[in-house]
Design a protein around this motif. Structure first.
Motif, PDB file in Angstrom:
ATOM      1  N   THR A 227       0.766   7.499   1.629  1.00 45.87           N
ATOM      2  CA  THR A 227       0.177   8.791   1.663  1.00 45.87           C
ATOM      3  C   THR A 227      -1.013   8.089   1.859  1.00 45.87           C
ATOM      4  N   ASP A 228      -2.101   7.324   1.269  1.00 45.62           N
ATOM      5  CA  ASP A 228      -3.024   7.933   1.169  1.00 45.62           C
ATOM      6  C   ASP A 228      -3.813   5.721   1.754  1.00 45.62           C
ATOM      7  N   ARG A 229      -2.689   5.297   1.706  1.00 49.11           N
ATOM      8  CA  ARG A 229      -2.546   3.700   2.248  1.00 49.11           C
ATOM      9  C   ARG A 229      -4.267   2.719   1.726  1.00 49.11           C
TER      10      ARG A 229
ATOM     11  N   PRO B 245      -0.797  13.064   7.926  1.00 48.40           N
ATOM     12  CA  PRO B 245      -0.729  11.725   5.802  1.00 48.40           C
ATOM     13  C   PRO B 245      -1.963  12.539   5.580  1.00 48.40           C
ATOM     14  N   ASN B 246      -2.821  12.631   5.820  1.00 44.08           N
ATOM     15  CA  ASN B 246      -4.272  12.980   5.028  1.00 44.08           C
ATOM     16  C   ASN B 246      -4.583  13.936   5.025  1.00 44.08           C
ATOM     17  N   SER B 247      -4.420  14.805   5.677  1.00 38.48           N
ATOM     18  CA  SER B 247      -5.011  16.415   5.904  1.00 38.48           C
ATOM     19  C   SER B 247      -3.684  17.143   6.418  1.00 38.48           C
ATOM     20  N   ARG B 248      -3.415  18.190   5.338  1.00 38.54           N
ATOM     21  CA  ARG B 248      -2.618  18.989   5.652  1.00 38.54           C
ATOM     22  C   ARG B 248      -2.377  20.793   4.806  1.00 38.54           C
TER      23      ARG B 248
ATOM     24  N   ALA C  96       3.904  16.986   6.283  1.00 38.01           N
ATOM     25  CA  ALA C  96       2.794  16.416   7.289  1.00 38.01           C
ATOM     26  C   ALA C  96       3.846  16.165   8.457  1.00 38.01           C
TER      27      ALA C  96
ATOM     28  N   THR D 293       0.670  -1.267  -0.329  1.00 37.05           N
ATOM     29  CA  THR D 293       0.549  -0.085  -0.259  1.00 37.05           C
ATOM     30  C   THR D 293       1.241   1.274  -0.580  1.00 37.05           C
TER      31      THR D 293
END
Length: 373
Positions: A53-55, A341-344, A250, A50
């Motif tokens: 960054t976004d899994r 990682p999911n919200s910067r 991040a 995976t």
């Protein structure tokens, strides 16, 4: 006697053949055992790969046993399966990501691999249209300027910093007044109408980029030919200027301050005539036009004309009178960024205060607050 020797010779030959047959049989048994041992030491490894960054699963990742050509690729769901010897090392590689190595541990047959994105250096990729390409693969005429190079020049406008960074791009200020915009022509003027290029800031068309703070620019690309700018259609007939601003990173929240203070002086002042030289030129213009000469004694204050004639007074140099020596200029920029990682997110604000060299008025330039989420 001869028959006995001959019988012994045949008996020795039969004995030798039996020994060779036994050795061959033992060798076959040993080889079979080694093959069985090798097969028993080989394990089938399974796993999923995976993105950090976004899994999300990565499709088509190359998984190779290190040092060999034994390998496979991940399927649509990011899964893979590969038979390798126990203790082997797997190497996962994917375009745009850092290589990951996984050590096969005895007893563990399933592995979850998380691959991190590879932060490409800006001199290795070029922004083209809606994506990026490696510099060596770009066939169009493009120019790239790093944000660090722009920031080092400490200019008020990003376009003024480009004047020494972009060959083939003509950048001229509309006037000498501080705060005035620029005329930009890419590879000359190709129309009698508007010859300004198309400005794209983070994928959005803009009329200009003077409002941007140079410290907020990550990279700036200039598409100079039709092949590079074709994706934007007729609006890109005069070229395209692509601006990528800085994005949040991040990790822990960070606050950056960038400021400078300096003074401004003209590189060279225009030489002007003194009062006596000016009077001579005006008299020559009157003679050439057939007009009577000026009576300076009556036009000037009493005694001024005599002082001009004998050289005791040179007149007033009005350029020097209105010039402000060491006119100060300062700029202050504050940048705050952080996130997960999911919200910067990133927030920046800039204030520039250049004082005019030939005017009392000051120009205050506030860059709008620029948030990125």
């Amino acid at each position: 006697m001869k028959r006995k020797r001959k019988a012994n010779f045949f008996a020795l030959q039969n004995y030798t053949s039996q020994v060779l047959r036994h050795l061959l049989f033992i060798s076959l048994i040993l080889l079979s055992g080694m093959q069985a041992y090798a097969q028993s030491s080989s394990v089938t490894v399974r796993g999923v790969i995976t993105s950090a960054t976004d899994r999300l699963p990565l499709i088509g990742v190359n998984i190779v046993e290190k040092g060999t050509t034994n390998g496979t690729i991940t399927d649509f769901d990011g899964h893979f399966e590969l038979a390798v010897p126990a203790g082997a090392t797997l190497v996962a590689s994917y375009i745009g990501y850092l290589d990951e190595e996984v050590k096969v541990i005895p007893g563990n047959t399933f592995y979850q691999v998380v691959m991190k994105e590879n932060s490409l250096a800006l001199d290795e990729v070029v922004v083209v249209g809606y994506g990026v390409q490696k510099k060596k693969l770009v066939t169009g005429a493009t120019v790239q300027v790093k944000g660090d190079d722009i920031q080092k020049l400490n200019t008020v406008s990003p376009l003024s910093a480009l004047q020494s960074q972009t060959p083939g791009v003509n950048i001229v200020k509309k006037s000498g007044q501080p705060g005035e915009g620029f005329k930009v022509n890419i590879r000359g003027i190709g129309t009698i109408g508007n010859s300004q290029p198309l400005y794209i800031v983070d994928g959005v068309a803009r009329g200009d980029i003077d409002y941007l703070n140079p410290a907020d620019i990550e990279s700036l690309d200039v598409l100079k030919d039709a092949a590079s700018a074709a994706i934007y259609g007729s609006r890109a007939a005069n070229g395209v200027v692509l601006v990528t601003t800085k994005q949040g990173k991040a990790g822990k929240a960070s606050i950056e301050y960038d400021g400078y203070f300096g003074v401004q002086n003209p590189y060279r002042m225009t030489p002007v005539l003194n009062a006596q030289e000016y009077a001579i030129i005006m008299d020559e213009a009157k003679v050439n036009s057939g007009l009577p000469l000026n009576d300076y004694a009556s036009l000037l204050a009493p005694g001024d004309w005599e002082r001009i004639q004998n050289g005791t007074w040179q007149g007033t140099n009005w350029l020097e009178e209105i010039r402000k020596k060491n006119a100060p200029i300062q700029s202050h920029s504050l940048n705050m960024s952080g996130g997960v990682p999911n919200s910067r997110s990133i927030l920046s604000v800039c204030r520039t205060l250049p004082r005019r060299v030939f005017s009392e008025n000051r120009l205050r330039r506030n860059t709008p607050v620029t948030p990125h989420v």
